[in-house]
Design an enzyme around this catalytic site. Structure first.
Site, PDB file in Angstrom:
ATOM      1  N   CYS A  98       4.415   6.080  10.277  1.00  0.00           N
ATOM      2  CA  CYS A  98       4.199   6.888   9.066  1.00  0.00           C
ATOM      3  C   CYS A  98       5.356   7.827   8.774  1.00  0.00           C
ATOM      4  O   CYS A  98       5.197   8.823   8.055  1.00  0.00           O
ATOM      5  CB  CYS A  98       2.888   7.656   9.163  1.00  0.00           C
ATOM      6  SG  CYS A  98       1.454   6.586   9.408  1.00  0.00           S
ATOM      7  N   GLY A 141      -3.963   3.872   4.542  1.00  0.00           N
ATOM      8  CA  GLY A 141      -3.091   3.535   3.427  1.00  0.00           C
ATOM      9  C   GLY A 141      -3.900   2.756   2.419  1.00  0.00           C
ATOM     10  O   GLY A 141      -4.653   1.855   2.792  1.00  0.00           O
ATOM     11  N   ARG A 173       0.852  -1.195   0.000  1.00  0.00           N
ATOM     12  CA  ARG A 173       0.000   0.000   0.000  1.00  0.00           C
ATOM     13  C   ARG A 173       0.885   1.242   0.000  1.00  0.00           C
ATOM     14  O   ARG A 173       2.098   1.162   0.194  1.00  0.00           O
ATOM     15  CB  ARG A 173      -0.890   0.006   1.249  1.00  0.00           C
ATOM     16  CG  ARG A 173      -0.086  -0.147   2.511  1.00  0.00           C
ATOM     17  CD  ARG A 173      -0.737   0.339   3.775  1.00  0.00           C
ATOM     18  NE  ARG A 173       0.124   0.016   4.913  1.00  0.00           N
ATOM     19  CZ  ARG A 173       1.193   0.681   5.274  1.00  0.00           C
ATOM     20  NH1 ARG A 173       1.581   1.742   4.572  1.00  0.00           N
ATOM     21  NH2 ARG A 173       1.910   0.320   6.323  1.00  0.00           N
ATOM     22  N   GLY A 174       0.256   2.395  -0.153  1.00  0.00           N
ATOM     23  CA  GLY A 174       0.991   3.635  -0.004  1.00  0.00           C
ATOM     24  C   GLY A 174       1.345   3.888   1.455  1.00  0.00           C
ATOM     25  O   GLY A 174       0.809   3.270   2.369  1.00  0.00           O
ATOM     26  N   GLY A 175       2.292   4.797   1.674  1.00  0.00           N
ATOM     27  CA  GLY A 175       2.647   5.178   3.033  1.00  0.00           C
ATOM     28  C   GLY A 175       3.936   4.539   3.509  1.00  0.00           C
ATOM     29  O   GLY A 175       4.697   3.952   2.726  1.00  0.00           O
ATOM     30  N   ALA A 220      -7.050   2.421   9.872  1.00  0.00           N
ATOM     31  CA  ALA A 220      -6.825   1.793  11.175  1.00  0.00           C
ATOM     32  C   ALA A 220      -7.049   2.848  12.252  1.00  0.00           C
ATOM     33  O   ALA A 220      -6.331   3.853  12.297  1.00  0.00           O
ATOM     34  CB  ALA A 220      -5.416   1.221  11.265  1.00  0.00           C
TER      35      ALA A 220
END
EC number: 2.3.1.181
Length: 232
Positions: free
Chosen positions: A188, A159, A79-81, A172
């Site tokens: 993050c 994300g 995922r992104g992040g 989350a």
């Protein structure tokens, strides 16, 4: 007279998994669902769950932001992040949608609007517990400000991953996790701020309470009607 809107409202499957779902099992479940959404054999879905203590690395994660790689299982999330902690007491909501179509306030094929709306969903959910969640232009997620000290702490992370305009992963929200477990990473990639939870803020709500708040705030933003929360 029948309500034409009620007859044409789109529904979305909501379900919840009991216990702790290992991260690889969740990835496999999402991959299966996303493939079904693409070929029309599976519905869009919101999947509520908890993970055992786990660190996950997004596509921008840096090695130096993981302090103890052997403390908890560690996975590349896709995922992104950056780095994220998942564990008991944190409500994870994995959202699987076909973004080639509009969803409520989210136009078709607009990833920026989708992420913004996920944040708004969390903010409205927190509002139901008298908690003011806020965005920050330079920091993805939802933040709360300590009225006593002015410190900003993260209460919810997000994300997403998009494959051929079908999105998965999600959000989350910290309900009652062990906040010390976040100490194994720089959450993050942000060193200047900490993390908090609903319980740490004095709101002793349950995961079930949070699930109902997430469900109650969904339709106005995403347009579809959540099914009753079933068991995954």
């Amino acid at each position: 007279m029948h309500d034409r809107r009620a007859m044409t409202e789109k529904t979305i499957l909501w379900n919840s998994s009991p216990g702790l779902v290992p991260y690889p099992d969740a990835i496999a479940g999402m991959e299966h669902q996303v493939a079904g959404i693409r070929d029309g054999s599976a519905p869009e879905r919101v999947w509520l769950l908890e993970h055992p203590p786990t660190f996950t690395a997004g596509t921008s994660a840096r090695d130096e932001d993981l302090f103890n790689p052997h403390h908890f299982p560690t996975y590349a999330a896709g995922r992104g992040g950056q780095w994220t902690y998942h564990g008991p007491g944190q409500r994870v909501a994995y959202v699987m949608l076909d973004l080639t179509a509009p969803h409520g306030v989210v136009p078709a094929r607009d990833l920026r609007a989708y992420v913004h709306t996920l944040e708004e969903w969390l903010i409205r959910t927190l509002r139901r517990f008298d908690v003011t969640g806020e965005r920050r232009a330079d920091r993805i997620g939802v933040w709360v400000v300590d009225a006593r000290t002015g410190a900003e702490n993260k209460i919810a992370a997000l994300g997403v991953r998009v494959s051929r305009w079908t999105c998965w992963h999600g959000v989350a929200l910290n309900v009652a996790p062990n906040l010390d477990d976040f100490g194994g990473i720089v959450p993050c990639g942000i060193r200047e701020h900490g993390v908090t939870s609903l319980h740490a803020l004095g709101h002793k709500v349950s995961l079930g309470d949070v699930d109902e708040a997430l469900r109650a705030t969904w339709q106005d933003l995403f347009g579809s009607v959540p099914t009753p929360i079933g068991t995954a």
